[in-house]
Design a protein around this motif. Structure first.
Motif, PDB file in Angstrom:
ATOM      1  N   UNK A   1       3.905   4.277   2.594  1.00  0.00           N
ATOM      2  CA  UNK A   1       2.824   4.724   3.588  1.00  0.00           C
ATOM      3  C   UNK A   1       2.097   5.606   3.330  1.00  0.00           C
ATOM      4  N   UNK A   2       2.374   6.797   2.657  1.00  0.00           N
ATOM      5  CA  UNK A   2       1.621   7.883   2.171  1.00  0.00           C
ATOM      6  C   UNK A   2       0.485   7.533   1.192  1.00  0.00           C
ATOM      7  N   UNK A   3       0.720   6.500   0.532  1.00  0.00           N
ATOM      8  CA  UNK A   3      -0.317   6.064  -0.518  1.00  0.00           C
ATOM      9  C   UNK A   3      -1.156   4.759  -0.034  1.00  0.00           C
ATOM     10  N   UNK A   4      -0.781   4.365   1.139  1.00  0.00           N
ATOM     11  CA  UNK A   4      -1.366   3.222   1.696  1.00  0.00           C
ATOM     12  C   UNK A   4      -1.017   1.711   1.140  1.00  0.00           C
ATOM     13  N   UNK A   5       0.250   1.716   0.702  1.00  0.00           N
ATOM     14  CA  UNK A   5       0.698   0.434   0.256  1.00  0.00           C
ATOM     15  C   UNK A   5       1.567  -0.051   1.579  1.00  0.00           C
ATOM     16  N   UNK A   6       1.043  -1.439   1.764  1.00  0.00           N
ATOM     17  CA  UNK A   6       1.504  -1.949   3.152  1.00  0.00           C
ATOM     18  C   UNK A   6       2.366  -3.210   2.938  1.00  0.00           C
ATOM     19  N   UNK A   7       2.365  -3.880   1.643  1.00  0.00           N
ATOM     20  CA  UNK A   7       3.078  -5.078   1.294  1.00  0.00           C
ATOM     21  C   UNK A   7       3.522  -4.911  -0.042  1.00  0.00           C
TER      22      UNK A   7
END
Length: 417
Positions: A175-181
């Motif tokens: 989540x801290x690098x914006x990866x959601x899937x």
């Protein structure tokens, strides 16, 4: 009269050592192929299928590690004190829009962007406030209390490798690098059943000679804790054709099949015979206590484990062999289980010949030293010993009796038990 080796014998020349059995399992299990896309909220406990690289530097900008005042290090006094004028504020999410020049400072909060022209943060406790000015001493160092871009990792760095299990901390990292899937390995499907004419389900009335089937509930609980998809196929009577048919059905719908009971050498113990006929036997006896009659093999491409019928033996063999096998099926990067040295505070009975996993209760004594006590009688039918325990006391194959005060190896239970 020539006697055959039995479960009461400590040494059986036909048994594999504990280590040989683990090696054989590792050599004969390949990860399942299936992958699926999941969102970050669905991913906890899954095994990551592909490496994930960071799309940005973390942290992405120079930010403050403390609440305090952002300054240019050229204003640090070599001796005595320096007075600086406060020209604004920089909060997390609300950066200061301007440049810090010589003789100036900006009030800053932890995590906030260090403004242009500043490279050092003075903790608020080390600054003396005087209206719109602050005074600082000469004890500070240039570039202190700042976090630089990439301190954690840089763009393109692998942040989680394929084969790692996604814990809450790793989900936070994603989540801290914006990866959601991302892709994960699908969960293994495990079918299991018990064998035995004497077994009755919870809620049924016991007739003379009957006992309740505890093993299926043990297996269900441990499989659920591992997060796999499990199929309970109930209790199968000690009838060879019925057991064979159930095994075939289970192998058609599961990646791994577990039976409980029927793996020994009694007249009604058919597991090894059937496995020889419809599959491939990897081994069926190991030099381990509890848990000597353990069958391992394959039915077509499905992994098979025939666990002993005694509850403690079933739990011990599941913990030591089935658990790592399921991890291998998921493609997890396997690490050796944690084992510690502890002072044993009770006498332990042990005969050389088998590796022993006695049930223990470990704790710290008044000095902080790790100690371990036995749970009592170590019979493989004594399920209460496992319910009381929080570790295995691991006694090597050639070890004998242990006296109170000796150091022993303990294997703490993980959340599985």
């Amino acid at each position: 009269m020539k006697k055959q080796p039995s479960c009461n014998d400590e040494f059986d020349p036909n048994s594999l050592s504990f280590e040989q059995a683990l090696d054989r399992i590792k050599e004969n299990i390949s990860p399942i192929k299936g992958k699926k896309n999941v969102t970050i909220r669905e991913a906890a406990g899954h095994i990551l299928a592909d490496d994930v690289t960071s799309p940005l530097d973390v942290p992405p900008f120079i930010n403050s590690a403390m609440d305090g005042y952002a300054i240019n290090s050229s204003d640090l006094p070599q001796s005595g004190e320096a007075t600086l004028h406060v020209i604004g504020k920089s909060f997390a999410g609300a950066p200061f829009d301007g440049e810090v020049k010589s003789g100036q400072t900006v009030r800053i909060m932890t995590g906030a962007v260090v403004p242009e022209g500043a490279d050092t943060v003075i903790m608020q406790e080390h600054a003396e406030v005087d209206g719109d000015n602050i005074k600082i001493g000469n004890e500070h160092k240039a570039k202190q209390n700042v976090r630089n871009p990439g301190d954690d990792f840089f763009t393109g760095d692998i942040i989680i490798k394929a084969g790692e299990r996604l814990s809450p901390a790793k989900l936070g990292l994603l989540a801290s690098v914006g990866v959601s899937e991302f892709k994960v390995i699908r969960k293994p499907v495990v079918a299991f059943f018990s064998t035995g004419d004497e077994l009755k389900g919870v809620g049924q009335t016991l007739q003379p000679g009957d006992i309740y089937d505890s093993n299926r509930y043990i297996l269900f609980g441990m499989l659920k804790k591992m997060g796999v998809e499990c199929i309970d196929m109930g209790v199968v009577a000690d009838v060879k054709d019925e057991i064979e048919q159930t095994l075939k059905e289970a192998a058609n719908i599961a990646d791994l099949v577990i039976t409980s009971g029927g793996a020994s050498v009694g007249e009604a113990d058919f597991i090894k015979i059937i496995l020889d006929e419809i599959g491939k036997v990897g081994f069926w006896k190991i030099a381990m206590k509890p848990g000597k009659p353990l069958a391992f093999g394959h039915i077509n491409n499905t992994v098979f484990f025939g666990l002993p019928g005694n509850p403690v033996s079933a739990m011990a063999t599941f913990y030591q062999f089935v658990q790592p096998s399921l991890n291998l099926l998921e493609g997890e990067l396997i690490s050796e289980p944690i084992r510690l040295q502890a002072k044993c505070v009770s006498n332990l009975k042990k005969r050389a010949g088998r590796k022993d996993f006695q049930r223990g209760i470990m704790s710290n004594d008044e000095t902080g030293q790790l100690i371990v006590d036995t749970t009592g009688i170590q019979g493989s039918h004594m399920l209460s010993s496992m319910a009381k325990a929080n570790c295995f006391i691991v006694l090597e194959r050639d070890a004998g009796n242990i006296k109170a005060g000796e150091m022993v190896e303990v294997q703490p239970f993980n959340e599985l038990i």
